[in-house]
Design a protein around this motif. Structure first.
Motif, PDB file in Angstrom:
ATOM      1  N   GLY A   1       0.799  -1.210   0.000  1.00 44.82           N
ATOM      2  CA  GLY A   1       0.000   0.000   0.000  1.00 44.82           C
ATOM      3  C   GLY A   1       0.831   1.258   0.000  1.00 44.82           C
ATOM      4  O   GLY A   1       1.972   1.281   0.483  1.00 44.82           O
ATOM      5  N   ILE A   2       0.262   2.308  -0.545  1.00 41.07           N
ATOM      6  CA  ILE A   2       0.872   3.632  -0.522  1.00 41.07           C
ATOM      7  C   ILE A   2      -0.248   4.642  -0.345  1.00 41.07           C
ATOM      8  O   ILE A   2      -1.313   4.518  -0.960  1.00 41.07           O
ATOM      9  N   ASN A   3      -0.046   5.605   0.541  1.00 45.45           N
ATOM     10  CA  ASN A   3      -1.088   6.596   0.754  1.00 45.45           C
ATOM     11  C   ASN A   3      -0.489   7.959   1.025  1.00 45.45           C
ATOM     12  O   ASN A   3       0.689   8.090   1.392  1.00 45.45           O
ATOM     13  N   LEU A   4      -1.299   8.969   0.840  1.00 49.23           N
ATOM     14  CA  LEU A   4      -0.886  10.350   1.063  1.00 49.23           C
ATOM     15  C   LEU A   4      -2.058  11.112   1.666  1.00 49.23           C
ATOM     16  O   LEU A   4      -3.167  11.083   1.117  1.00 49.23           O
ATOM     17  N   ASN A   5      -1.812  11.748   2.806  1.00 50.47           N
ATOM     18  CA  ASN A   5      -2.805  12.615   3.421  1.00 50.47           C
ATOM     19  C   ASN A   5      -2.229  14.020   3.533  1.00 50.47           C
ATOM     20  O   ASN A   5      -1.074  14.198   3.941  1.00 50.47           O
ATOM     21  N   CYS A   6      -2.994  15.031   3.155  1.00 49.00           N
ATOM     22  CA  CYS A   6      -2.559  16.427   3.186  1.00 49.00           C
ATOM     23  C   CYS A   6      -3.597  17.259   3.932  1.00 49.00           C
ATOM     24  O   CYS A   6      -4.789  16.958   3.884  1.00 49.00           O
ATOM     25  N   TYR A   7      -3.138  18.299   4.608  1.00 44.79           N
ATOM     26  CA  TYR A   7      -4.094  19.217   5.219  1.00 44.79           C
ATOM     27  C   TYR A   7      -3.491  20.617   5.278  1.00 44.79           C
ATOM     28  O   TYR A   7      -2.264  20.798   5.275  1.00 44.79           O
ATOM     29  N   PHE A   8      -4.354  21.631   5.309  1.00 43.46           N
ATOM     30  CA  PHE A   8      -3.928  23.019   5.391  1.00 43.46           C
ATOM     31  C   PHE A   8      -5.014  23.836   6.084  1.00 43.46           C
ATOM     32  O   PHE A   8      -6.184  23.452   6.125  1.00 43.46           O
ATOM     33  N   ASP A   9      -4.603  24.973   6.632  1.00 43.18           N
ATOM     34  CA  ASP A   9      -5.519  25.886   7.306  1.00 43.18           C
ATOM     35  C   ASP A   9      -5.814  27.086   6.415  1.00 43.18           C
ATOM     36  O   ASP A   9      -4.944  27.573   5.688  1.00 43.18           O
ATOM     37  N   TRP A  10      -7.062  27.565   6.487  1.00 37.04           N
ATOM     38  CA  TRP A  10      -7.428  28.790   5.800  1.00 37.04           C
ATOM     39  C   TRP A  10      -8.557  29.451   6.572  1.00 37.04           C
ATOM     40  O   TRP A  10      -8.903  29.003   7.672  1.00 37.04           O
ATOM     41  N   ALA A  11      -9.115  30.546   6.038  1.00 37.75           N
ATOM     42  CA  ALA A  11     -10.056  31.363   6.802  1.00 37.75           C
ATOM     43  C   ALA A  11     -11.290  30.591   7.238  1.00 37.75           C
ATOM     44  O   ALA A  11     -11.884  30.882   8.278  1.00 37.75           O
ATOM     45  N   ALA A  12     -11.708  29.592   6.467  1.00 39.96           N
ATOM     46  CA  ALA A  12     -12.941  28.856   6.763  1.00 39.96           C
ATOM     47  C   ALA A  12     -12.722  27.637   7.637  1.00 39.96           C
ATOM     48  O   ALA A  12     -13.669  26.914   7.926  1.00 39.96           O
ATOM     49  N   GLY A  13     -11.473  27.353   8.066  1.00 38.30           N
ATOM     50  CA  GLY A  13     -11.228  26.198   8.913  1.00 38.30           C
ATOM     51  C   GLY A  13     -10.028  25.394   8.461  1.00 38.30           C
ATOM     52  O   GLY A  13      -9.048  25.941   7.943  1.00 38.30           O
ATOM     53  N   ARG A  14     -10.077  24.096   8.626  1.00 40.11           N
ATOM     54  CA  ARG A  14      -8.984  23.193   8.264  1.00 40.11           C
ATOM     55  C   ARG A  14      -9.517  22.133   7.306  1.00 40.11           C
ATOM     56  O   ARG A  14     -10.516  21.472   7.588  1.00 40.11           O
ATOM     57  N   THR A  15      -8.822  21.959   6.187  1.00 39.67           N
ATOM     58  CA  THR A  15      -9.245  21.035   5.134  1.00 39.67           C
ATOM     59  C   THR A  15      -8.184  19.955   4.939  1.00 39.67           C
ATOM     60  O   THR A  15      -6.981  20.251   4.915  1.00 39.67           O
ATOM     61  N   ALA A  16      -8.630  18.713   4.790  1.00 37.44           N
ATOM     62  CA  ALA A  16      -7.741  17.580   4.530  1.00 37.44           C
ATOM     63  C   ALA A  16      -8.192  16.866   3.267  1.00 37.44           C
ATOM     64  O   ALA A  16      -9.387  16.777   2.975  1.00 37.44           O
ATOM     65  N   PHE A  17      -7.220  16.350   2.508  1.00 35.50           N
ATOM     66  CA  PHE A  17      -7.523  15.598   1.295  1.00 35.50           C
ATOM     67  C   PHE A  17      -6.381  14.625   1.035  1.00 35.50           C
ATOM     68  O   PHE A  17      -5.275  14.778   1.564  1.00 35.50           O
ATOM     69  N   GLY A  18      -6.646  13.606   0.216  1.00 41.79           N
ATOM     70  CA  GLY A  18      -5.606  12.635  -0.100  1.00 41.79           C
ATOM     71  C   GLY A  18      -6.177  11.392  -0.739  1.00 41.79           C
ATOM     72  O   GLY A  18      -7.343  11.357  -1.148  1.00 41.79           O
ATOM     73  N   GLY A  19      -5.356  10.355  -0.798  1.00 41.21           N
ATOM     74  CA  GLY A  19      -5.782   9.106  -1.424  1.00 41.21           C
ATOM     75  C   GLY A  19      -4.919   7.946  -0.977  1.00 41.21           C
ATOM     76  O   GLY A  19      -3.874   8.125  -0.338  1.00 41.21           O
ATOM     77  N   GLU A  20      -5.364   6.733  -1.315  1.00 41.94           N
ATOM     78  CA  GLU A  20      -4.630   5.519  -0.958  1.00 41.94           C
ATOM     79  C   GLU A  20      -4.807   4.470  -2.051  1.00 41.94           C
ATOM     80  O   GLU A  20      -5.894   4.317  -2.612  1.00 41.94           O
ATOM     81  N   PHE A  21      -3.715   3.756  -2.325  1.00 42.29           N
ATOM     82  CA  PHE A  21      -3.751   2.595  -3.213  1.00 42.29           C
ATOM     83  C   PHE A  21      -3.270   1.388  -2.420  1.00 42.29           C
ATOM     84  O   PHE A  21      -2.227   1.433  -1.773  1.00 42.29           O
ATOM     85  N   ARG A  22      -4.043   0.300  -2.450  1.00 42.08           N
ATOM     86  CA  ARG A  22      -3.688  -0.930  -1.743  1.00 42.08           C
ATOM     87  C   ARG A  22      -3.905  -2.111  -2.673  1.00 42.08           C
ATOM     88  O   ARG A  22      -4.994  -2.263  -3.256  1.00 42.08           O
ATOM     89  N   ASN A  23      -2.886  -2.949  -2.811  1.00 45.58           N
ATOM     90  CA  ASN A  23      -2.965  -4.154  -3.627  1.00 45.58           C
ATOM     91  C   ASN A  23      -2.864  -5.384  -2.735  1.00 45.58           C
ATOM     92  O   ASN A  23      -1.976  -5.471  -1.877  1.00 45.58           O
ATOM     93  N   GLU A  24      -3.796  -6.328  -2.923  1.00 45.48           N
ATOM     94  CA  GLU A  24      -3.820  -7.556  -2.134  1.00 45.48           C
ATOM     95  C   GLU A  24      -3.701  -8.754  -3.065  1.00 45.48           C
ATOM     96  O   GLU A  24      -4.392  -8.824  -4.085  1.00 45.48           O
TER      97      GLU A  24
END
Length: 694
Positions: free
Chosen positions: A366-389
């Motif tokens: 598996g490989i994943n990435l999570n990102c987040y940042f702050d701005w005037a309206a609050g805190r936002t997070a986004f990202g994705g994950e790939f998992r092979n079984e």
């Protein structure tokens, strides 16, 4: 024992520990910054204080004030992005290192028995084979994570708790009850359990020690030996460690507590673990990594078939992972991992000529990435994950073009997901909402969205009201897709199970008493079940998306700090109760293997008493009533009976050593968690730990 905690807006760095990305579901965007963990409770989830100051608090000499002050040092989130302590809308329950070390148990599985919302069904002691579920779900329906890395076994959930780390490695255990697909992905239908380890030194005595040895022995030929050391570290000034690591190893064995009809051992156990972990930090980034091995073999008694009482199973697992986090306005948290598992099952132990053994090898990358940042309206997070079984097997999957050795079949599938979440933070109100979009390659599943929203309102000093709605899913295991032997016929085109849930609760935390109560409703559809139509000419058990299950549950707990009433430093009394009622919707004429064998009633309690300056007594009590019934080997339908268990531990603690004696199942209760598999009676263990520098 367990204690829920809520996050603070600013990240606070404390002297004892630096900010480590692995600390809490790191690869999923969770962060914990820790100074000192206070004693928590498995069965109770007391709320943290709502307001947090980065300035040291002036406390008097009472134990309660010290606990309240150190509680503020813990930052935990229930979302993709780290939030403020006391502001997060989702509760995370934490078992602290202090309670783990004091508990009268020999395995992580035994630790979880005292969590009121967790059902631990053992087919053998000391972690031989254990199915763990949450809030009436099944052992396949929870996500198991090691330092935030998904280590679920795609072959079968029976092997999910083959962990490579020793109890001495564990910093804490975190439990999230309820669906959280937008946070944990495609495995967390009813919740998640995260095992967090630490490479820090042992600070149990008056000074730091970088090595520890442990030796235990007891009933039924039980013997366990373990060692752990923190490896030499490098510093980047001011005594702060830039590079740190640790290594541990353990061996455990037992003759078992019963024999087969032919007078052969059929509940014996032996297992070994090796675990290495490390971390690096500078002003720009943090890195964490681990590598581990778990190997065990155990007599499987009548675990999987009541007709055969000399079954045997052997598993071998490897775990590797690297995680990181960058600093700056946009926080990037990547992770990459690879886990491999081997499983060999013998229906008749050592007799492959009579019944061929089942061989399986599974790989998860598996490989994943999570990102987040702050701005005037609050805190936002986004990202994705790939998992092979991937699996190669003697009987699971499609025929291989080139069979090799014991492997004649195989299957490969991939899971791709993307998530988006936003958090609105006000002084007394928090709203966290988002979704995860999931696609699986094997069953040609299109991208499907699973949303969630959590809200909390702080009503006053120590009070908090919270509510949530979340949806999640669970992909079928390889066994459910392809196990077509012994009167079974699997469906390789099974759909994922889906769950929608609502929950509400009220929590209070004061200097003398902490309490909470919550109620929840789960609606699960496309439930995977094994069913049989007795009207068929040749009836067989078939795996199908057959039923819908509605679950209504209630939990309540309370912790009384006795040291506020009596001159007993650290004394506590804790009680918790859980009630579950499930309604299964299906055709009454069809026979089903899923008989809703959930814990209808569960009552747990703990009393901790300091008897002298260095002597303490822990007493744990557990009562449970399981719904459903089982058929005995004589063909008699037998309901599960109510039973209770008392575990005790007497501990003498010194600077360099600890001596302890514990008795499990003190009353010798007749315990049956699975039909036809009796648990051991009274079990005595004596142990010692010695800390030193190398």
């Amino acid at each position: 024992m367990y204690k829920p905690n809520f996050n603070k807006r600013e990240v606070i760095v404390f002297r004892q520990f630096q900010r480590k990305g692995y600390s809490l579901f790191a690869c999923l965007g969770r962060v914990v910054v820790i100074g000192v963990l206070s004693a928590a409770t498995l069965q109770s989830a007391t709320a943290a204080t709502d307001e947090v100051s980065t300035k040291p608090e002036k406390a008097d000499n009472t134990e309660a004030i010290d606990k309240e002050a150190t509680l503020d040092d813990v930052e935990v989130t229930g979302s993709r992005a780290p939030l403020a302590l006391g502001q997060a809308a989702r509760m995370v329950t934490v078992l602290s290192r202090e309670e783990i070390q004091a508990a009268p148990v020999q395995s992580i599985n035994d630790l979880l028995k005292m969590a009121v919302g967790v059902d631990v069904r053992q087919r053998g002691p000391i972690g031989a084979q254990t199915d763990v579920s949450i809030r009436g779900g099944s052992y396949e329906q929870i996500a198991i994570l090691l330092n935030g890395i998904n280590i679920c076994d795609a072959q079968t959930g029976h092997n999910a708790f083959d962990l490579p780390c020793d109890i001495s490695d564990i910093l804490r255990i975190e439990v999230l009850e309820g669906p959280a697909g937008r946070v944990y992905g495609a495995s967390s239908l009813v919740g998640a359990i995260n095992i967090v380890t630490s490479q820090s030194r042992d600070t149990s005595g008056e000074q730091d020690y970088n090595a520890q040895l442990r030796l235990e022995g007891g009933s039924f030929g039980y013997l366990s030996a373990a060692g752990r050391c923190s490896l030499p570290s490098t510093c980047k000034g001011s005594g702060v460690e830039a590079l740190s690591s640790s290594l541990s190893a353990s061996y455990t064995r037992s003759d078992g507590y019963q024999r087969s009809k032919a007078d052969h051992l059929n509940s014996d156990y032996s297992g070994s673990k090796v675990f290495y972990q490390g971390a690096y930090a500078d002003n720009l980034m943090q890195l964490q990594w681990h590598a581990g091995l778990s190997a065990k073999g155990f007599g499987s008694n009548t675990f999987y078939s009541g007709r055969f009482d000399e079954q045997y199973e052997q598993t071998l697992k490897f775990f590797t992972a690297v995680q990181g986090e960058t600093s700056g306005r946009l926080h990037l948290k990547p992770a990459i991992y690879w886990n491999r598992g081997y499983d060999r099952f013998e229906l008749i132990r050592g007799s492959e000529d009579l019944v061929p053994f089942n061989h399986h090898r599974t790989d998860a990358f598996g490989i994943n990435l999570n990102c987040y940042f702050d701005w005037a309206a609050g805190r936002t997070a986004f990202g994705g994950e790939f998992r092979n079984e991937d699996i190669v097997s003697g009987n699971l999957g499609e025929p291989l073009n080139t069979p090799h050795g014991d492997y004649k079949f195989g299957l490969n599938r991939s899971n791709l997901s993307f998530h988006l979440e936003h958090n609105i933070l006000l002084k007394r109100f928090t709203l966290s909402a988002g979704f995860v979009a999931v696609k699986n390659t094997w069953n040609e599943m299109p991208f499907t969205i699973y949303p969630g929203i959590d809200a909390s309102l702080r009503l006053g000093q120590g009070w908090k009201l919270y509510a949530s709605y979340n949806a999640s899913l669970r992909m079928p295991s390889f066994t459910e897709l392809y196990y077509s032997v012994g009167g079974h016929k699997a469906d390789k085109y099974l759909k994922p199970e889906e769950l929608k849930a609502v929950e509400g609760g009220l929590k209070y935390n004061g200097p003398l008493l902490s309490a909470q109560a919550s109620i929840y409703h789960n609606h699960c559809r496309e439930m995977i079940d094994w069913i049989m139509d007795p009207t068929e000419a040749e009836p067989v058990w078939r795996s199908v998306n057959y039923t819908r299950v509605n679950t209504l549950g209630f939990e309540t707990s309370a912790t009384l700090r006795l040291d506020q009433l009596l001159p007993l430093k650290g004394a506590i009394l804790q009680l918790a109760y859980s009630y579950i009622d499930e309604d299964k919707v299906g055709n009454s004429q069809i026979e089903s293997q899923s008989t809703l064998e959930y814990l209808r009633h569960k009552l747990v309690g703990q009393l901790r008493l300091p008897l002298a300056e260095r002597l303490s007594l822990d007493v744990k009590y557990r009562l449970q009533k399981r719904a459903g019934s089982y058929t005995t080997n004589a063909g008699i339908v037998q309901p599960y009976h109510t039973y209770d268990v008392v575990d005790t531990r007497l501990t003498w603690s010194a600077d360099r050593y600890t001596l302890y004696a514990e008795v499990n199942n003190l009353l010798g209760s007749h315990c049956v968690d699975f039909g036809n598999v009796r648990q051991p009676g009274l079990w005595l263990t004596i142990g010692a730990k010695y800390r030193f520098n190398i």
